[in-house]
Enzyme design. Structure first.
Site, PDB file in Angstrom:
ATOM      1  N   ARG A   1     -13.120   0.170  -2.724  1.00 47.54           N
ATOM      2  CA  ARG A   1     -11.789   0.785  -2.807  1.00 47.54           C
ATOM      3  C   ARG A   1     -10.699  -0.255  -2.586  1.00 47.54           C
ATOM      4  NH1 ARG A   1      -9.309   4.025  -5.717  1.00 47.54           N
ATOM      5  NH2 ARG A   1      -8.152   2.114  -5.942  1.00 47.54           N
TER       6      ARG A   1
ATOM      7  N   HIS B   1       0.752   5.195  -1.131  1.00 51.88           N
ATOM      8  CA  HIS B   1       0.243   5.962   0.009  1.00 51.88           C
ATOM      9  C   HIS B   1       1.278   6.208   1.092  1.00 51.88           C
ATOM     10  CE1 HIS B   1      -3.623   5.705  -1.876  1.00 51.88           C
ATOM     11  NE2 HIS B   1      -3.669   4.406  -1.796  1.00 51.88           N
TER      12      HIS B   1
ATOM     13  N   CYS C   1      -7.729  -1.275  -5.207  1.00 52.75           N
ATOM     14  CA  CYS C   1      -6.302  -1.165  -4.905  1.00 52.75           C
ATOM     15  C   CYS C   1      -5.581  -2.477  -5.201  1.00 52.75           C
ATOM     16  CB  CYS C   1      -6.091  -0.771  -3.443  1.00 52.75           C
ATOM     17  SG  CYS C   1      -6.419   0.977  -3.110  1.00 52.75           S
TER      18      CYS C   1
ATOM     19  N   CYS D   1       0.824  -1.213   0.000  1.00 53.51           N
ATOM     20  CA  CYS D   1       0.000   0.000   0.000  1.00 53.51           C
ATOM     21  C   CYS D   1       0.861   1.267   0.000  1.00 53.51           C
ATOM     22  CB  CYS D   1      -0.951   0.004   1.189  1.00 53.51           C
ATOM     23  SG  CYS D   1      -2.042  -1.449   1.232  1.00 53.51           S
TER      24      CYS D   1
END
Lengths: 278, 231
Positions: free
Chosen positions: A235, A192, A239, A188
Site C-alpha cells: 500500500r 486522506h 501511494c 498523504c
C-alpha cells in the site's frame, strides 16, 4: 458461490480454533459501520457480502502451515521467532507492531520482522525467493503475514511508543505523512485528510477518523481489483507511486516510520484481519 | 526564492547531530551508528529519506523530467511551506509569499490564452498517465502525459470523476468564455496557489507536468460548446 460457501464454513471453523478473536472480520467491520456514518466503510456492498469467503482466509491457512513447518538451511520453524510477545506467540502481536526489538536495536514492522526471522533464525539467504518475493497471494511472505495478522483480528491497534526509538520513528512518520514533494506536490493528506471524498470511483479513508482509518490500515487484505492479497508495504508503495514520488524501499526505516505513524492514527480501533478492499 | 534547496545544507545539519550524539548509540543496530532520538522529527524524516542505509527510496532512479529520484524528493520552498502536520495552513505571511511566488511563476502563451482541441483535451483530462516512477515507470515515449483531472474533478458525466476538487460539469456553459474567466482557469491549471495558497492541487504549468498545448486542449474540453462537458 454456493460451492465456495460450503468450503468456507469448515475453513472458518478451522481458523476459529487458532484465531482467538471472538468476532469474524466482517463482524468487526459491521461494528465500525454501526458506530459511525461513513461512505468509506460502506462503499462496497459486494465486498462486505463476500468477506466470509475472503480469499485471504485461504492464504492465511497456507501461512499457518508455512509458519509451523521447519524450513530453511537451519531447519527450524518460525515458532522460534519473536514477534514482540515472546518466541512463537502470535496472539495480538501484529496490532502492537511496529515495535522496538532488542535483538536488532531497530523498530520493525511485521514484514521486516519476518525477513529477520527467515534470514537470521531459519538461515535463508537474503536473495532466496522465500525472502525476496514480497508480493502476491502465492508468496511465502503474504501467506505468513496474513496468518500472523489474523491472530490480531478484532484487537485494538496499540503499537508501543514507550521506547525512545518507537517515539522517534512515529514522530518522523508524522512528518513524512505531511511532507509534500514530487511532480504533484502531494502529501498523504491530499487523499486522506477529509471524509467522503473520492478519487474517481473510490471513496477515500480519512486518517483523522480512526473508525475509518483502522480499515484503511487493515492489511493484509484481499485487493479485489488486483485479485491478490496485499500488504502494508504494498500500500505504501502504491501511494508514493500515485503521488509521483520515488519508490519507497520496503523495510526501509522511512517505510517503518510511516507505518508507525499510520498505526498510531488508528490506535484503539479494532483491526479487520484479513480485510477485503476494492 | 522558490528553488530547490541544496541538499548539502540538510546533510550538514544532520551530520552535526550524528557526531554530537555519536557516543550514545551502540545499540542502533542496522540503523547504523546514528542516534535517531537525538534528532528532531523533521531532521529524522529527512535523514530517513536521503541517508539511512543509502536512503529510504530508490534515489538513483532517473526521472522523466531529468535528474534523479533524489532531486525529485527534495522540497522546493512551496512544498516546504505547505507541509503542515495536521494539514492546516501556514501563517498569513507565509501564505502571502506562496501566493506571490505562484503568481510570478505563471507565463502566458505568445498571442494570449487560446482554446485548443477539446477532443484531445478530453483524452488528457481522463488520462492518469505520466511522471509515475518506482516499480512501474511511466515511459513518456510510449504514451503522452495526461492531466489526471478526473482523479479529483467531475467533467462530462458519462465517466465517473472524483470529488476532491469541485465539479466542473457544464463549466463553459455556465461561465462563458470571457478573457477573465479564461485567465482564471489557465492560472488555476498553471499554478493554483496564486488563488489558493497551499491548495492540494498540483502546479501543472509551473512544474512542467503539462505543456502549453495540453493546457490549451484541456481548457477546450472545459469551454468548447461542442465538448460533452457543456452538454
Amino acid at each position: 458461490m454456493f460451492r465456495k460457501a460450503l468450503v468456507a464454513l469448515p475453513v472458518a471453523l478451522a481458523l476459529g480454533a487458532t484465531a482467538h478473536a471472538e468476532k469474524a472480520p466482517e463482524e468487526v467491520l459491521q461494528g465500525l459501520i454501526d458506530s459511525i456514518d461513513s461512505r468509506y466503510l460502506t462503499q462496497s456492498e459486494m465486498n462486505i457480502m463476500m468477506m466470509p469467503d475472503n480469499p485471504a482466509l485461504w492464504v492465511g491457512m497456507d501461512g499457518e502451515d508455512l509458519f509451523h513447518t521447519a524450513r530453511g538451511p537451519n531447519n527450524v520453524s518460525m515458532e522460534a521467532c519473536d514477534f514482540g510477545k515472546g518466541p512463537g506467540v502470535l496472539e495480538g502481536a501484529y496490532v502492537e507492531m511496529p515495535r522496538y526489538f532488542e535483538d536488532t536495536g531497530r523498530v520493525m514492522d511485521l514484514e521486516t520482522r519476518i525477513v529477520h526471522c527467515m534470514t537470521e533464525v531459519q538461515g535463508f539467504a537474503a536473495d532466496d525467493p522465500a525472502v525476496r518475493q514480497r508480493h502476491g497471494s502465492g508468496s511465502d511472505h503474504m501467506k505468513i503475514q496474513t496468518y500472523i495478522a489474523m491472530q490480531s483480528n478484532g484487537m485494538e491497534w496499540n503499537n508501543p511508543l514507550d521506547h525512545p526509538l518507537e517515539k522517534a520513528m512515529r514522530d518522523a512518520g508524522q512528518v513524512l505523512f505531511a511532507r509534500r514533494a514530487g511532480m504533484s506536490d502531494f502529501n498523504c493528506y491530499a487523499c486522506h485528510g477529509q471524509s467522503g471524498k473520492q478519487v474517481r470511483a473510490s471513496v477515500l479513508p480519512n486518517a483523522n477518523v480512526p473508525e475509518e482509518w483502522t480499515k484503511a490500515i487493515s492489511w493484509p487484505a484481499h485487493r479485489v481489483g488486483h485479485d491478490n492479497v496485499r500488504s502494508s508495504q504494498h500500500r505504501v508503495r502504491g501511494c508514493y507511486y500515485q503521488m509521483r514520488q520515488p519508490g519507497m524501499l520496503a523495510g526501509s526505516d522511512a517505510s517503518i516510520a510511516l507505518i508507525s505513524y499510520w498505526t498510531d492514527m488508528a490506535r484503539g480501533q479494532p483491526a479487520i484481519l484479513p480485510d477485503m478492499k476494492r | 526564492m522558490f528553488k530547490k534547496t541544496p541538499l548539502a545544507a540538510g546533510i550538514a545539519a544532520v551530520a552535526t547531530i550524528i557526531f554530537a550524539g555519536g557516543c550514545a548509540v551502540a545499540d542502533a543496530g542496522k540503523s547504523g551508528k546514528v542516534d535517531y532520538t537525538a534528532m528532531t522529527p523533521h531532521e529524522l524524516a529527512e535523514y530517513l529519506i536521503f541517508e539511512a542505509n543509502g536512503g529510504g527510496f530508490n534515489l538513483a532512479q532517473e526521472m522523466q523530467e531529468g535528474g534523479t529520484a533524489r532531486e525529485r524528493m527534495q522540497q522546493d520552498e512551496l512544498q516546504k511551506a505547505c507541509s503542515i502536520i495536521g494539514d492546516g495552513k501556514p501563517d498569513a505571511e507565509t501564505l502571502a509569499a506562496v501566493r506571490q511566488a505562484a503568481t510570478e511563476s505563471i507565463t502566458y502563451p505568445e498571442g494570449g490564452i487560446q482554446l485548443g482541441d477539446w477532443e484531445r483535451g478530453r483524452v488528457l483530462a481522463w488520462s492518469g498517465f505520466g511522471y509515475r516512477v518506482g516499480h512501474n515507470y511511466d515511459d513518456h515515449n510510449v504514451r503522452e502525459v495526461g492531466g489526471t483531472c478526473y482523479n479529483c474533478h467531475q467533467f462530462a458525466t458519462d465517466r465517473v470523476g472524483g470529488n476532491v476538487g469541485p465539479s466542473l460539469t457544464g463549466y463553459g456553459k455556465t461561465r462563458g468564455t470571457s478573457e477573465p474567466i479564461l485567465k482564471y482557469v489557465y492560472d488555476m491549471i498553471y499554478n493554483p496557489h496564486t488563488y489558493f495558497p497551499c491548495t492540494h492541487m498540483p502546479r501543472f504549468g509551473s512544474s512542467g507536468f503539462l505543456d502549453e498545448q495540453s493546457i490549451a486542449d484541456i481548457m477546450a474540453y472545459m469551454f468548447d460548446p461542442e465538448s460533452p462537458v457543456n452538454e
